[in-house]
Design a protein around this motif. Sequence first.
Motif, short mmCIF file in Angstrom:
data_model
loop_
_atom_site.label_atom_id
_atom_site.label_comp_id
_atom_site.label_asym_id
_atom_site.label_seq_id
_atom_site.Cartn_x
_atom_site.Cartn_y
_atom_site.Cartn_z
N GLN A 169 -7.32 2.69 1.91
CA GLN A 169 -7.25 4.08 0.41
C GLN A 169 -6.28 2.56 -0.71
O GLN A 169 -6.22 3.37 -2.09
CB GLN A 169 -6.05 4.68 1.30
CG GLN A 169 -6.17 6.07 1.49
CD GLN A 169 -4.82 6.85 2.20
OE1 GLN A 169 -3.52 6.53 2.10
NE2 GLN A 169 -4.76 8.09 1.24
N PHE A 170 -5.61 1.91 -0.52
CA PHE A 170 -4.52 0.86 -0.97
C PHE A 170 -6.00 0.23 -2.27
O PHE A 170 -5.73 -0.15 -2.68
CB PHE A 170 -4.57 -0.29 -0.45
CG PHE A 170 -3.78 -1.37 -0.68
CD1 PHE A 170 -2.77 -0.81 -1.25
CD2 PHE A 170 -4.29 -2.80 -0.98
CE1 PHE A 170 -1.84 -2.34 -1.90
CE2 PHE A 170 -3.50 -4.05 -1.74
CZ PHE A 170 -2.36 -3.53 -2.22
N ALA A 171 -7.50 0.17 -1.11
CA ALA A 171 -8.18 -0.77 -2.23
C ALA A 171 -8.88 1.13 -3.16
O ALA A 171 -9.64 -0.08 -3.89
CB ALA A 171 -9.41 -0.75 -0.76
N LEU A 172 -9.13 1.17 -2.60
CA LEU A 172 -10.20 2.53 -3.13
C LEU A 172 -9.05 3.56 -4.53
O LEU A 172 -9.55 3.20 -5.08
CB LEU A 172 -10.77 3.79 -2.46
CG LEU A 172 -11.39 3.76 -1.29
CD1 LEU A 172 -12.28 4.59 -1.11
CD2 LEU A 172 -13.12 2.81 -2.87
N LEU A 173 -8.17 3.58 -4.29
CA LEU A 173 -7.32 4.65 -5.18
C LEU A 173 -6.74 3.23 -7.08
O LEU A 173 -7.09 3.68 -6.97
CB LEU A 173 -5.71 4.30 -4.64
CG LEU A 173 -6.32 5.86 -4.13
CD1 LEU A 173 -4.65 5.83 -3.45
CD2 LEU A 173 -6.07 6.76 -4.00
N PRO A 174 -6.83 2.48 -6.51
CA PRO A 174 -6.55 1.43 -7.65
C PRO A 174 -8.00 1.40 -8.85
O PRO A 174 -8.29 1.27 -9.55
CB PRO A 174 -6.70 0.29 -7.65
CG PRO A 174 -5.67 0.38 -6.42
CD PRO A 174 -6.27 1.60 -5.29
N LEU A 175 -9.09 1.84 -8.02
CA LEU A 175 -10.52 1.30 -8.36
C LEU A 175 -10.99 3.05 -9.15
O LEU A 175 -11.14 3.33 -9.82
CB LEU A 175 -11.68 1.56 -7.48
CG LEU A 175 -12.37 0.38 -6.81
CD1 LEU A 175 -12.96 0.14 -5.73
CD2 LEU A 175 -12.56 -0.72 -7.93
#
Length: 455
Positions: free
Chosen positions: A286-292
């Motif tokens: 989630q930490f990786a994908l949400l900023p994307l």
Amino acid sequence: MTQEKDFLGREPIGKLLLHLALPTVAAQIINMLYNIVDRIYIGHIPEIGGLALTGVGVCMPLIMIVSAFAALVGNGGAPRASIFMGQGEIDSAEKTLGNCFSMQLIISVILTAVLFLWNRELLLAFGASENTISYAVDYMNIYAVGTIFVQLTLGMNAFITAQGFTRISMLSVLIGAISNIILDPIFIFGLRLGVRGAALATILSQAISCAWVLYFLFGGKSQLRIRKKNLPLQQHFIMPALALGLSVFIMQASESIILVCFNASLLKYGGDLAVGAMTILTSVMQFALLPLQGLGQGAQPIISYNFGAHNTERVKQAFQLLLKASLGYSAFLWGIIMLFPGMFTRMFTPDTALITFTETPLRVYMAVMVIFGIQTACQLTFNAIGNATASIIVAVMRKFVLLIPLIYILPALFPQDPTMSVYLAEPVADFFAVTFTAILFMFQFKKALKEISAP
């Protein structure tokens, strides 16, 4: 449309994307705090922290489904509203907003009833064990009350972003996140409510965010307003919005199904420890994908508006910049995770056994993150230009065609370490999904630009 309101069609792309994406990226990171802060606090509850964290982790499939229904309506209707705005059809944009608001109210009532009636059965099916089911039920019984707040906050906030008011949409999330961070320790530790306190803090925070979003969309500062005359559902407005949102729904709801598959397989091969590790892996993902996704949301109004205005050059420029930014971020975060996996695991638990166990699965699970920016940039652009079919295809390919079968196939192929083989399914599926998406995008994007540039 006045020059002031035509900034999406006039401002330099780089400046515009920076202006819109910074608040949306911040909003996604802040939004992530709703669940991650809960898990951090829950994981540190004395004596029961490990089991409580695993129990709340089992709730994630249901929470993802609630969020997915918000995306079905909001992320489908918002790009269509932007395209209508680019075409100068403000009335159609407002009718889309009104129809989506009504649909989210209907969906909220249904989801609340389902969560109250069958949450225990669903949680057991989703991987809860006899050791963790009580914590999971305690959390979901309270979370269900706030379903309507989650639906309206996430879904309607997309329409604020679609108009280019990304700072307002960021504040919508920030207000709730700050409330959550303040209320969590009070309810969990101060009032000794444990996981029930975490759930209560979350729904109260979402209620505050919801009030902010609706105040803006009913008020005079929004270009698009929720009006009583637009609330009755009209098929030619709501159905195209749902069709376009279906890809995002599949992408998010399938995360729920996939987490069920992961939890069931991991419980079989590795027990509660492996399921607890999966809770941490999901949080890091989630930490990786949400900023994307935040980058994509910042680019969406630019791409959609200019696509509606038939400005092909600005559409191309916006996508190219989105792709570069997404790849840069995903490569940077991949490097940090590969070098310092323990830094992420220690955020969620002081349990030495769980920390030690999780470090290697985290590196395996996130191995293909380095190129994942391609996947999100292409998929979100499909949505921004209204290409529902292609967006659905890439969502189904990654989740259902590749990942779910691999969760069961790889342990059979590598029986010497079946638990690690389950984690390996994610990077293998991601590699093939990114390749497929990139090839499909090259053909579909070129075709779409050609169609809008035709006289």
